[in-house]
Write a protein that holds these residues in place. Structure first.
Motif, short mmCIF file in Angstrom:
data_model
loop_
_atom_site.label_atom_id
_atom_site.label_comp_id
_atom_site.label_asym_id
_atom_site.label_seq_id
_atom_site.Cartn_x
_atom_site.Cartn_y
_atom_site.Cartn_z
N ASN A 69 0.80 -1.22 0.00
CA ASN A 69 0.00 0.00 0.00
C ASN A 69 0.84 1.28 0.00
N ASN A 70 1.99 1.23 -0.66
CA ASN A 70 2.79 2.44 -0.82
C ASN A 70 2.30 3.19 -2.05
N ALA A 71 2.40 4.50 -2.05
CA ALA A 71 1.81 5.32 -3.11
C ALA A 71 2.44 5.06 -4.47
N SER A 72 3.76 4.87 -4.53
CA SER A 72 4.40 4.57 -5.81
C SER A 72 4.96 3.15 -5.77
N ASN A 73 6.27 2.96 -5.83
CA ASN A 73 6.85 1.62 -5.88
C ASN A 73 7.00 0.99 -4.50
N GLY A 74 6.83 -0.33 -4.46
CA GLY A 74 7.08 -1.06 -3.22
C GLY A 74 8.56 -1.11 -2.92
N ILE A 84 13.11 -13.36 -0.51
CA ILE A 84 12.71 -14.73 -0.26
C ILE A 84 11.42 -14.74 0.57
N GLY A 85 10.39 -15.39 0.05
CA GLY A 85 9.16 -15.58 0.81
C GLY A 85 8.45 -14.29 1.15
N GLY A 86 8.54 -13.29 0.30
CA GLY A 86 7.91 -12.00 0.58
C GLY A 86 6.48 -11.90 0.08
N TYR A 87 5.81 -10.85 0.51
CA TYR A 87 4.47 -10.53 0.05
C TYR A 87 4.49 -9.04 -0.28
N ILE A 88 4.41 -8.73 -1.58
CA ILE A 88 4.51 -7.35 -2.05
C ILE A 88 3.22 -7.04 -2.76
N GLU A 89 2.42 -6.16 -2.17
CA GLU A 89 1.06 -6.01 -2.69
C GLU A 89 0.50 -4.61 -2.54
N SER A 90 -0.42 -4.31 -3.46
CA SER A 90 -1.24 -3.10 -3.43
C SER A 90 -0.43 -1.81 -3.47
N ASN A 91 0.75 -1.84 -4.08
CA ASN A 91 1.54 -0.62 -4.25
C ASN A 91 1.02 0.12 -5.48
N GLY A 92 1.08 1.45 -5.45
CA GLY A 92 0.54 2.25 -6.54
C GLY A 92 1.28 2.11 -7.84
N GLY A 93 2.61 1.88 -7.79
CA GLY A 93 3.43 1.68 -8.98
C GLY A 93 3.88 0.24 -9.06
N TRP A 94 5.14 0.02 -9.42
CA TRP A 94 5.69 -1.32 -9.50
C TRP A 94 5.84 -1.93 -8.12
N GLY A 95 5.54 -3.21 -7.99
CA GLY A 95 5.85 -3.93 -6.76
C GLY A 95 7.35 -3.90 -6.53
N ILE A 96 8.12 -4.27 -7.60
CA ILE A 96 9.58 -4.21 -7.56
C ILE A 96 10.05 -3.55 -8.85
#
Length: 194
Positions: A69-74, A84-96
């Motif tokens: 839930n970050n406004a731009s990139n995670g 490893i084993g991450g959860y990257i979600e609901s970011n406004g721009g690229w997850g990575i």
């Protein structure tokens, strides 16, 4: 007694959270600005900032981290990063965003609903600009309902392996698909394995 250099930073069981950034696109600041090599993050939670993590230096390791839930990139990534084993979600721009980065390894990580604010973004971006050569990037991820593109491979990227499960919870529950491209490879990258 060390005579030069720095001690590797280690963060375990930490939360970086902006309570005023709850509305998509409204987060401010950077949750973690990493200006040291070889950092280790375990069970770190970064949420509701402008950028979740900006890795100015490379060779960091993230284990079981939740960046959301970050406004731009995670994550803005650099060379030799392991996630490893991450959860990257609901970011406004690229997850990575792995622009001009080599030797990135992402395993056992889920990227969900990234790119919901900025058009043309999504899960993971690998691109090389200005003659840089991105090499030996390997990802093994679950891409679920990233808006726009699950994985973008662009520029002079050379040598990337993508092993991805592309899913859509919204389709499974009767909704429309969110992702325009599961994996989008432009015409210039070489040695791509999907």
């Amino acid at each position: 007694e060390p005579t030069s250099g720095s001690i590797t930073p280690r963060l375990i069981n930490c939360i970086f959270y902006n309570p005023n950034g709850g509305t998509p696109g409204s987060g401010t600041g950077t949750g973690v600005y990493l200006d040291s090599s070889d950092a280790e993050f375990t069970n770190v939670w970064i949420a509701q900032c402008d950028v979740g993590m900006n890795q100015n230096k490379g060779s960091s390791t993230l284990v079981d981290c939740h960046i959301w839930n970050n406004a731009s990139n995670g994550i803005i990534s650099r060379d030799s990063v392991r996630i490893i084993g991450g959860y990257i979600e609901s970011n406004g721009g690229w997850g990575i965003d792995a622009t001009n980065s080599d030797r990135i390894q992402i395993t056992g990580t889920t990227l969900w609903r990234n790119g919901r604010v900025t058009a043309g973004t999504g899960g993971i971006k690998f691109t090389q600009a200005g003659g840089a050569s991105g090499r030996d990037n390997k990802i093994d991820v679950i891409l679920d309902d990233n808006i726009g593109t699950g994985v973008l491979i662009d520029g002079t990227t050379d040598g990337i392996t993508v092993n991805a499960t592309i899913a859509s919870q919204s389709v499974q529950t009767g909704g429309a698909p969110q992702c325009a491209y599961g994996v989008h490879v432009t015409s210039t990258p070489t040695n791509i394995r999907i």
